[in-house]
Structures are given as structure tokens and as C-alpha cells.
Design an enzyme around this catalytic site. Structure first.
Site, PDB file in Angstrom:
ATOM      1  N   TYR A 130       0.814  -1.208   0.000  1.00 56.65           N
ATOM      2  CA  TYR A 130       0.000   0.000   0.000  1.00 56.65           C
ATOM      3  C   TYR A 130       0.857   1.271   0.000  1.00 56.65           C
ATOM      4  O   TYR A 130       0.461   2.289  -0.548  1.00 56.65           O
ATOM      5  CB  TYR A 130      -0.921   0.026   1.213  1.00 56.65           C
ATOM      6  CG  TYR A 130      -1.829  -1.177   1.311  1.00 56.65           C
ATOM      7  CD1 TYR A 130      -2.807  -1.416   0.340  1.00 56.65           C
ATOM      8  CD2 TYR A 130      -1.706  -2.088   2.359  1.00 56.65           C
ATOM      9  CE1 TYR A 130      -3.633  -2.522   0.420  1.00 56.65           C
ATOM     10  CE2 TYR A 130      -2.545  -3.190   2.455  1.00 56.65           C
ATOM     11  CZ  TYR A 130      -3.510  -3.407   1.481  1.00 56.65           C
ATOM     12  OH  TYR A 130      -4.323  -4.485   1.559  1.00 56.65           O
ATOM     13  N   LEU A 131       1.995   1.201   0.639  1.00 52.91           N
ATOM     14  CA  LEU A 131       2.872   2.369   0.735  1.00 52.91           C
ATOM     15  C   LEU A 131       3.656   2.612  -0.546  1.00 52.91           C
ATOM     16  O   LEU A 131       4.047   1.652  -1.229  1.00 52.91           O
ATOM     17  CB  LEU A 131       3.878   2.182   1.877  1.00 52.91           C
ATOM     18  CG  LEU A 131       3.453   2.527   3.297  1.00 52.91           C
ATOM     19  CD1 LEU A 131       4.576   2.151   4.262  1.00 52.91           C
ATOM     20  CD2 LEU A 131       3.146   4.002   3.423  1.00 52.91           C
TER      21      LEU A 131
END
Length: 799
Positions: free
Chosen positions: A122-123
Site C-alpha cells: 500500500y505504501l
């Protein structure tokens, strides 16, 4: 005794433990626990930054998912992907590192718990500009020692060629086998200034290069003297850190906005709840953790009528709002041996490494320049003999024969002839000698510049200093942590610590002095109601000073009489008429107070009167003992002293009742005797008079103004330049109808300041104010009730 068999040799267990434990301990210390003193990194962090640079995951490239960083580092790290992600995320957190080296898009955690970050899918993550500055010199052959990764397929550097002082500003924390490390973070501006001093003078004393600790999460260190000694030696007393607590009088609640380093709000809230359950703290109704990704916000709602100061002290004593940060500056010397570094040794290691990589980078650049110049020299020879050279190449039976002929006839080197033979004939035919010569001139200039730098140690030092200045200008910022030294006494371990008395000395329009102990534990937010001071009807504060009970005051009357008193003689929490303390006549009243705590640091005493007269005298003219009085200035009829200042050669500023503001140079005012009258400072209209005057400290940046109706403004001091003495000056700020500017402060950086209102005073921080122009009006700084008005400002003592 049990036996263990290794390669058919029998070894006693005790011998095996001794034989194999030391290598294991060494491995843990060198690869996991201690940072390298040169680049300030542990091995895992170094793998991440190197991998990002190698795989083009830097700020110059497109941001990609954090999994790319994890996968890149997996080629070098023998640990799992989760540990790599955790390390990388920590290197991006502005509450973990004073200067993060990785930028992220997405949730990278918060001070709520620190590990509440998103997973790598997600990052988005990349090395920032600092990380690039720590790695890009790898391309210039600055690092000699490289090792193979665990697969034996790729090399990695054992240290990064970082010009950024990572170890000094970001610190480090780690625990190994029988060895630990705890390096506190520092402010980059402070460190760069100290490094420059050390480069200039390697024998400089520690006191000259000492830098106070500056934690990412702010707070206040209250034992700076002990911390200073620990840094000097490399270890010793830990830093005692307090959270920063604001008081909201409107809601009767404490707001925690800065917490001790390496603590988290969920831990703090739990410790408060436990202290309440165990009845160690009373007077708290509720605790709410409002922390989000913008920062720390813990709301502590108080019971009605509770003693706010006592609750705050109990919170510090019994909860994680006050904690220790140990100082143990263990690092690896040259990446190998653990060593306890003193502060100066750590700085010197950075300086030595900076010199080493700088010289190597310069030599590399010089080599590349000289190689290119060598080629350009060959191309100029080609241009001068173009037809012949083309003919030789065209009619030679082989490349080898062409090479030999060209080298023999024109004395080309192998590198020159190789370059020429790789060019197409069409390229040779269209050689532009002007461009070649221009490039050669540019390369020669650069090469000569580098040669000049490398020609002497002094030139190398100057180049290093410029590098440090560039780093400071690029990344430097304001301090976050206050460093003070409080005095404590304790008869037994259960007794509450008693702080050295910091005093607020208030002078009222009824000629009364009201002295209170300054609240050093909490501060009020902008717009708060403030703390009330008991007073008679229509009595209000006209001047407030901050001092301590070990100092002295100079008191000046409106008639120009000076008297010296000890601040320890001032009764606390009791109004006393000034004539009971100072040797003034019944017709006089106190108009100015100033400290003489540092009198010997100043050369001059400046008097400013209501009618705009300035008088400058040597400080030596006013040497009297405590309890004595003398005439300080000769005044004309209907004039009185408004302000007295201790200065050296600083500029002087004057504010009038009509809002005119004048800045003049005191160096252009002659020093005169004690009984003299002075000269005209500001030209006044018939209905105008002087109300305030202050000196301009060196490196001043901000002008803080406050109006009678509580409108506060921060502007640049450069908006009001120096003018000639005897002129009227300019308007200091725009104000509403029926409002006027009543006071101002001149600051070099943001401070806590106290707004004095009749019957109360509140404390705010100027960093809450945005910078406005001189003609702007400002914002609401204090909530005033009917018949309340602002009297003035005073600066908090931010050590």
C-alpha cells in the site's frame, strides 16, 4: 560434563560457549546493534539506502511501491522482509528521525503507537534528497571497502560516502550482546555551526562546539547541565525529558502537544489511567487521545477548581509524560571495533570522513576531467590534420595498421587513437573546433579549480566548510526541544521536586508590584482566557518581567531615579507598593524595571523618555549597591522615563501612542554622563508621546505586535528599516478603528510569549502565528471580556 562433537573433535561445552559466543556477539554488535561512526548507519539501514540508490528508487525517480524497496534490500539483508519494511518506515518517520531520509506516500505510522503503518503493497516509498546526498558519491570511487552479499553475486559498500552528518543529527539507539548504544539527535543548524568551528580549529574546547539535544518530538530537557557533561564524556546522566503541555482555560483542560522522544501516546494515556486508578493523581475527569497523523494531541479534562500546576507536576512525576533518554555514545570505529565516543570525537570522526570522501571525489572528478581534456587535445590535432588522418584511416589495410600509423606520426596515446578510430568518418569530417576548444577551456577551468583545492590543506578545509554550509542551508530548520537546567531539592524519594523559582514580576497602574512564580510546566493556547491575578477595581498590569529569585533588578522612577533591589526580596503572591521596596519619594512611581543579572555583558545604558529623548551612557556610570538610589538622568519639566535598556551596539526601536515606529542606530549616538539630559530620538506630533522602546538583538527576524483589543501580528523586522534619529518613523501596523498598538517584541526565532491583560496574563507560542506584512492587521491573540484590554507583551525565557 557433557561433550559436543565438532568435526570429529570433542570439545567441552564451556570451551565451546567461550569459543563461539564471542564471534556471535561481535557479529550482532557490528551488523545490528551499533552504527558506524562515519555514516551513522547500522548495516540494515545502509542496505536500504544503497539498494534504493542502486535500483533507482530515489527522489529523482518515479515513486514506486515500498515492496520495491523491500525486494531491493532483500538481495543484501539476511533478515526477513518485515524487518526491512520496519526499518525503512522508521527512516521515514519525522517523529523517529530528526531528519528522515526516506519519503513515503501513505500511512507510515504515527505517534499513537509508531508501528501502525500500512504494509508495503500500500505504501509508496523512495529515498529523499538527504539519502541521495548520502549515496551518490559512490560513483566517484570514494569507498574502497566493498563486500559480497550472501549469495556471492553482488557487492555492497561497507560504509556510505555521506557528507550529511547523520550520526550527529539523527542519533541512534540499539542493544547488542553486552553492548548498547544511545546517541541523542541534534539540530542540524547547531551541528553545522559546531563542525565549521572544529574544521577551523581541531584543538577547540568542548564548550565551543557543544550542541544541545534536539528531539524530533520536541519537549523540554530539564537537566541540561548534566546532559552536557554526558555528551562531553560520551555517557553519564540520562536526559530527563518532559512533554509540552498547554492549558486551555476555556475548557479547563490540559493539552499535550509534544511528548518525550521514543514514547507514544497510547503508552502515555495508559500510564495516566493507571496513575488515576492508583490514586496517585487526582483532579482529572477524563483523558482523550486525539492523536492523528498531524501530530500529538492528548486532552486531559480537569475537575472544577483543581490546582492546575499541581496536577501537571503529578503527571510528570507519575506518568510517561516525563521520561529518561540515556546517553551512551557507543559506535563502531571504522566499521569494526566498538568504541565509546565523546561528543568531540564523534564530530571529529565526521570531519575526518568528510575530508576523506571529499578528497577522493575531487580526485575522481579531476581524473575524469583530465581524461576528457586528453581526448579533446587529440581531437584538436585531428582537426588541424583532418585530411591526412582521414586518408590514413581510409587507406590502411587494417585498424591495427591505422592505429600504429596515427600513434607514430602524431604521437597519439592509446586512449586518444582508440577514441578517434571509434568515430565515424562523417563525424571526423564535421568536427567543430570551436566547440572542442570551448569545452576544453571549460574543463581546464574546472580542473584548475580542483587542483587549487587539492593544493593545500587550508583550501581543502575551505571546501569542506562550504559543503557544510550548503548542507545547513538546504536542510537546516528551527529547534524543537528546549534545554533548561532546573534546580531540585529532595529530602526523600517520596517528596515532590521543588524547582528553582522563575518569577513573573508585574507592575500595576496603582504603583503596586505583584510577584508570582512563573508556571514553567504549562502554557496557554492562543485565544485562551488566561490566569487571573487578584486586583482592586480598575487596577491593571502595565509591565511584566521574567526573572528568577537569584537575580537583581534595576528600578527606574518616572523622575529618573534609579534603585537596585534583589528579586529574592520580592514577596510572592502579595501586592506591595513600589515605595515600600525602592527608595522613591511619595510623588514618584515606578515606570521601568530591568535585570542587571548580566550587566557586565553590556557597554551602555539607554534611556528613552516620554517626550522622545534618548540618552546613552556607559554602564560603569551606574555602579551602586543594592538598596541604594541615585539620579540616573536629568529630565525636562513634564517629561518622564519610559524605558531603560542595557545594550552594546544594537539598534534601538521606539513606539509612540499613535502607532509610529522608528528604528535608529545607537552607534550614531554619543555616550554621555549620568546626569546629562540626552538628545532628540523621535519627532513627535503635539498629541503624541512614546510608550515603548526596545533594542534589536543580533540576528533578529520577527516583529510581534499586539493591539489594545488583542490583535496580534508577526511580521518581518526588515519591513521597518533603519531611519535617521529625530524623524517620525512609520506606522507599525494596520489597526481597526478605536484600536491601537500597545506593545511589540523583536525576536530572532519563535518563542513562548506572555500577553499581559488587565487582571490576567496568558502564554502563547509565536510559532502559531504566520508571517504578515507591515500593512496587515493581524489575528485575534486573546479572548477579552468587557472592560478588558491588553497592556503589553513579555518574552518567555526559552533556554
Amino acid at each position: 560434563m557433557a561433550e559436543i562433537q565438532f568435526d570429529k573433535d570433542k570439545i567441552e561445552v564451556s570451551e565451546a560457549l567461550q569459543s563461539f559466543y564471542v564471534p556471535y556477539a561481535s557479529y550482532v554488535i557490528q551488523t545490528r546493534a551499533l552504527p558506524d561512526a562515519r555514516d551513522g548507519l547500522k548495516t540494515g539501514a545502509r542496505f536500504i539506502l544503497f539498494s534504493q540508490y542502486k535500483d533507482k528508487l530515489t527522489y529523482k525517480d518515479k515513486r514506486r511501491k515500498a515492496v520495491s524497496t523491500v525486494n531491493a534490500a532483500m538481495r543484501f539483508s539476511v533478515h526477513g522482509d518485515s524487518s526491512i519494511l520496519g526499518t525503512a518506515v522508521r527512516m521515514s518517520q519525522n517523529f523517529s528521525l530528526r531528519y528522515p531520509v526516506i519519503s513515503v506516500q501513505g500511512n507510515n505510522g504515527s505517534v499513537l503507537s509508531g508501528d501502525d503503518y500500512s504494509q508495503s503493497r500500500y505504501l509508496e516509498m523512495q529515498g529523499n534528497k538527504i539519502a541521495y546526498d548520502m549515496t551518490h558519491l559512490l560513483d566517484k570511487e570514494t569507498i574502497d571497502d566493498w563486500k559480497l552479499n550472501y549469495t556471492g553475486e553482488e557487492l555492497y559498500p561497507t560504509v556510505l560516502p555521506s557528507k550529511f552528518p547523520y550520526a550527529l543529527v539523527n542519533g541512534s539507539y540499539g542493544i547488542g550482546v553486552a553492548c548498547s548504544s544511545s546517541l541523542p539527535p541534534h539540530n542540524l543548524n547547531d551541528v553545522c555551526d559546531a563542525v565549521i568551528k572544529l574544521i577551523k580549529n581541531p584543538d577547540i574546547d568542548f564548550e565551543e562546539i557543544y550542541c544541545p539535544i534536539d528531539f524530533p518530538t520536541g519537549g523540554t530537557i530539564i537537566n541540561e547541565n548534566e546532559v552536557k557533561e554526558s555528551l562531553k564524556n560520551g555517557n553519564g546522566k540520562a536526559a530527563l525529558v518532559r512533554a509540552t503541555i498547554d492549558y486551555n482555560g476555556d475548557k479547563n483542560e490540559l493539552i499535550v502537544r509534544e511528548i518525550p522522544y521514543m514514547t507514544f501516546t497510547n503508552t502515555i494515556v495508559a500510564s495516566i489511567a493507571k496513575a488515576i486508578d492508583e490514586e496517585l493523581i487526582t483532579g482529572i475527569d477524563n483523558v482523550i487521545d486525539g492523536t492523528d497523523f498531524e501530530g500529538c494531541k492528548i486532552y486531559i479534562q480537569l475537575s472544577k477548581g483543581v490546582n492546575v500546576n499541581r496536577v501537571t507536576k503529578m503527571l510528570y512525576k507519575h506518568t510517561a509524560l516525563q521520561s529518561f533518554y540515556p546517553i551512551n555514545m557507543n559506535m563502531l570505529e571504522n566499521g569494526k571495533n566498538p568504541k565509546l565516543f565523546t561528543w568531540k570525537e564523534a564530530m571529529q570522526t565526521y570531519v575526518d570522513f568528510l575530508r576523506e570522501i571529499s578528497v577522493k571525489a575531487y580526485n575522481y572528478d579531476l581524473k575524469i576531467l583530465l581524461e576528457r581534456l586528453h581526448i579533446l587535445e587529440g581531437l584538436i590535432t585531428v582537426y588541424d590534420n583532418l585530411n591526412d588522418i582521414i586518408k590514413i584511416i581510409r587507406y590502411s589495410d587494417s585498424i591495427t595498421l591505422a592505429r600504429e600509423t596515427l600513434m607514430k606520426k602524431y604521437s597519439f596515446s592509446e586512449s586518444q587513437v582508440d577514441y578517434i578510430l571509434k568515430l565515424r568518418l562523417s563525424s571526423l569530417s564535421h568536427l567543430e573546433v570551436d566547440k572542442i576548444k570551448k569545452e576544453a577551456e571549460e574543463k581546464t577551468t574546472k580542473a584548475n579549480s580542483i587542483k587549487k583545492i587539492l593544493s593545500s590543506e587550508e583550501n581543502i578545509k575551505q571546501a569542506m566548510i562550504q559543503d557544510v554550509i550548503n548542507i545547513k542551508n538546504e536542510y537546516g530548520d528551527s529547534r524543537r526541544t528546549k534545554n533548561i537546567s532546573l534546580d531540585f531539592t529532595s529530602e526523600n524519594e517520596d517528596s515532590e521536586s521543588i524547582e528553582k523559582k522563575e518569577l513573573l514580576i508585574n507592575y500595576t497602574n496603582f504603583n503596586n508590584i505583584y510577584t508570582t512564580e512563573s508556571n514553567t510546566l504549562i502554557r496557554s493556547r492562543r485565544g485562551a482566557k488566561g490566569t487571573k491575578i487578584k486586583s482592586e477595581a480598575n487596577e491593571f498590569i502595565v509591565q511584566t518581567l521574567r526573572d528568577n529569585n537569584y537575580s537583581s533588578l534595576l528600578a527606574f522612577s518616572n523622575k529618573g531615579i534609579m534603585s537596585v533591589v534583589s528579586t529574592d526580596d520580592l514577596p510572592l503572591n502579595t501586592k506591595v507598593n513600589a515605595n515600600q521596596i525602592f527608595n522613591f519619594s511619595a510623588q514618584e512611581k515606578l515606570t521601568a524595571l530591568t535585570t542587571i543579572q548580566n550587566k557586565n555583558a553590556f557597554k551602555y545604558l539607554i534611556f528613552i523618555t516620554k517626550n522622545g529623548i534618548i540618552k546613552k551612557s556607559d554602564v560603569s556610570e551606574y555602579n551602586i549597591r543594592k538598596g541604594k538610589s541615585l539620579r540616573a538622568i536629568n529630565l525636562k519639566e513634564n517629561d518622564e522615563v519610559i524605558k531603560v535598556l542595557f545594550i552594546n551596539d544594537e539598534d534601538l526601536t521606539i513606539l509612540t501612542n499613535n502607532g509610529n515606529f522608528l528604528r535608529v542606530k545607537t552607534t550614531e549616538i554619543n555616550s554621555i554622563g549620568r546626569i546629562s539630559m540626552g538628545v532628540k530620538g523621535i519627532n513627535l506630533n503635539d498629541d503624541d508621546y512614546v510608550i515603548k522602546a526596545y533594542a534589536v538583538p543580533n540576528n533578529s527576524n520577527y516583529l510581534i505586535t499586539i493591539s489594545e483589543q488583542g490583535i496580534i501580528k508577526k511580521s518581518s523586522i526588515t519591513d521597518l528599516p533603519v531611519a535617521n534619529r529625530g524623524t517620525k518613523g512609520k506606522k507599525i501596523s494596520e489597526v481597526k478603528e478605536n484600536d491601537k498598538i500597545v506593545d511589540y517584541l523583536i525576536l530572532e526565532k519563535d518563542y513562548d510569549i506572555i500577553i499581559s491583560v488587565n487582571k490576567k496574563a496568558i502564554k502563547i507560542s509565536t510559532n502559531e502565528l504566520r508571517l504578515l506584512s507591515r500593512t496587515a492587521m493581524g489575528v485575534k491573540g486573546v479572548d477579552l471580556k468587557e472592560n478588558e484590554k491588553v497592556i503589553g507583551l513579555v518574552m518567555e525565557n526559552n533556554s
